[in-house]
Design an enzyme around this catalytic site. Structure first.
Site, PDB file in Angstrom:
ATOM      1  N   LYS A  22       0.825  -1.218   0.000  1.00  0.00           N
ATOM      2  CA  LYS A  22       0.000   0.000   0.000  1.00  0.00           C
ATOM      3  C   LYS A  22       0.856   1.265   0.000  1.00  0.00           C
ATOM      4  CE  LYS A  22      -4.305  -1.684   1.885  1.00  0.00           C
ATOM      5  NZ  LYS A  22      -4.019  -2.812   2.794  1.00  0.00           N
ATOM      6  N   ARG A  23       2.060   1.164   0.530  1.00  0.00           N
ATOM      7  CA  ARG A  23       2.930   2.345   0.547  1.00  0.00           C
ATOM      8  C   ARG A  23       3.194   2.866  -0.868  1.00  0.00           C
ATOM      9  NH1 ARG A  23       7.722   0.862   1.499  1.00  0.00           N
ATOM     10  NH2 ARG A  23       7.226  -1.339   1.591  1.00  0.00           N
TER      11      ARG A  23
END
Ligand code: GLU
Length: 464
Positions: A239-240
């Site tokens: 998700k980063r």
């Protein structure tokens, strides 16, 4: 023997790009070999699995067009089967009940660590004959102590592990639920899987699973471990790195064709071809051409692919794809062949983008951008627009080319550049200095709407 591949997601989150790429490779291999593609939901961890994630994963697979031939099989509905197989392994002497308590295991681990050893279960319950009244046992596999296990991975080639590296893995937890390695083997066997295609983060599990297949006297499937997907910074995609779930890209207005194309090229290639139709992928895909090195996710490439498909898919299809986006934006479904469609689909990055750009054709601006009004709708521009409005009212045809010609000759007659006419016009018509090309904008609005919008201009902007 007919090829049978499977995809086996754990419903602990949405389908992310890595999972979708694994599913695609598994599906393509089955399709290419005229085999079957099976689906299994690995939902035996009640703490982390959620039914809504299973649903969302199926939904994303359907949206991508990765259709399955059997299943989904839910592991949570097969608990009796795992217990039965575990019991048979115990009876056959290939597995045993272990009564060690978590505290005892912790002490064992601590002692091994102080002695500089790798922590592992030391097999102390192998010889135990009596149960312990107060402990609910786990079932452990009796891993061969000597020798090694070797297999030929279809992607990575020959791989060998020493058995001494592997300890006696737990098959059933004390609550009777199967561990990942055990459930996978029982199911891959029961489902008749011939080719296990999965992420190479599972490669260390494969020797354990091979031992289990052998203990069950089950034929060994072939294994293909496909490379990880990394973000641009070289770490595993997460998700980063921005959106990574398939559903998220769908909501943003990426087409399934674009995503499939991106996915197929993450770890596989066919010469330097970038664009593949679904049929081409099915025809050309092979596990032998899957690379070993990790693949890198490039969001710019996804944009490029999406623009390609926005431009080239049949209009009918694009209009159908736009319907939910229009609905969410409170707009009616787009009519057939609207004047703006061609212009917008060659400019927009996503369906959401197209929707935002198409909005001006349906609604008048509620708020005019004050900066745009200040810059482009001063007194001079207003006078210019009044004259232009008069001219446009008498224009015999109202089409992008005739409008373009009319604006160009009007600008010429006033000794100004086209932009000096187009920008005020754009702000007056849309409230913003960014819009589809001016001739498309006017044509798309139609004569009455355009003249109507030009009649009522926003009040002058207050001085900054
Ligand atoms: N549930 C496992 C995962 O999502 C499946 C691994 C496998 O395909 O064996 O990683």
């Amino acid at each position: 023997m007919r090829v049978r591949t499977r995809f086996a997601p754990s419903p602990t989150g949405y389908l992310h790009l890595g999972g979708a790429r694994t599913a695609l490779f598994s599906w393509l291999y089955a399709r290419r070999e005229e085999g079957l593609f099976l689906l299994r939901i690995e939902d035996t961890d009640p703490e982390r699995s959620e039914a809504r994630y299973s649903e969302a994963i199926l939904d994303s697979l359907r949206w991508l067009g990765l259709d399955w031939d059997e299943g989904p099989i839910y592991q949570s509905q097969r608990l009796g089967r795992y217990r039965e197989v575990a019991e048979a392994l115990v009876q056959a002497g290939r597995a045993y009940r272990c009564y060690c308590t978590p505290q005892e295991l912790e002490t064992m681990r601590a002692e091994q660590t102080t002695r500089g050893l790798k922590p592992r279960y030391d097999g102390r319950c192998r010889m135990r004959t009596e149960p312990r009244a107060d402990v609910r046992p786990v079932v452990r596999f009796r891993t061969p102590e000597a020798g090694s296990v070797a297999f030929t991975d279809l992607v990575r080639g020959a791989i060998r592990f020493d058995n001494a590296e592997l300890d006696d893995l737990v098959l059933l937890r004390s609550d009777g639920s199967p561990t990942y390695n055990f459930g996978v083997v029982v199911d891959d066997h029961d489902m008749g899987v011939t080719h296990v295609v999965r992420g190479d983060d599972h490669i260390n599990n494969t020797p354990r699973q091979i031992h289990l297949f052998e203990a069950l006297r089950a034929p060994l499937p072939a294994f293909a471990h496909v490379p990880m997907i990394l973000g641009a910074d070289g770490t595993r995609l997460s998700k980063r790195h921005g959106a990574v779930s398939v559903g998220h890209y769908r909501e943003e207005g990426y087409l399934p064709e674009a995503l499939l194309n991106l996915l197929v090229r993450m770890g596989w290639s066919h010469g330097d071809q970038e664009i593949f139709t679904r049929e081409e992928m099915m025809r050309l895909f092979s596990l032998e051409h899957v690379q070993r090195a990790p693949a890198v996710f490039d969001p710019k490439k996804l944009d490029w692919l999406n623009q390609h498909y926005l431009k080239t898919l049949p209009e009918e299809r694009i209009r159908r794809e736009l319907v939910p986006f229009f609905a969410r934006a409170g707009l009616p479904p787009p009519e057939a062949s609207p004047v703006w469609l061609e212009a917008l689909r060659s400019r927009a990055r996503t369906l959401a983008d197209m929707t935002a750009q198409a909005r001006v054709f349906y609604t008048r601006a509620e708020n005019y951008d004050p900066e745009a009004v200040r810059r482009h709708l001063g007194d001079g521009a207003r006078a210019l627009l009044a004259d232009l409005r008069t001219l446009l009212a008498t224009l015999p045809t109202w089409s992008p080319p005739s409008l373009h010609a009319a604006l160009a000759s009007f600008a010429d007659s006033r000794g100004v550049k086209l932009g000096a006419v187009a920008q005020p016009l754009r702000v007056a018509l849309t409230g913003s200095s960014v819009s589809p090309p001016i001739d498309v904008l006017l044509a798309g609005l139609g004569r009455d709407e355009s003249l109507g919008r030009l009649e009522i201009l926003p009040p002058p902007a207050p001085e900054a």
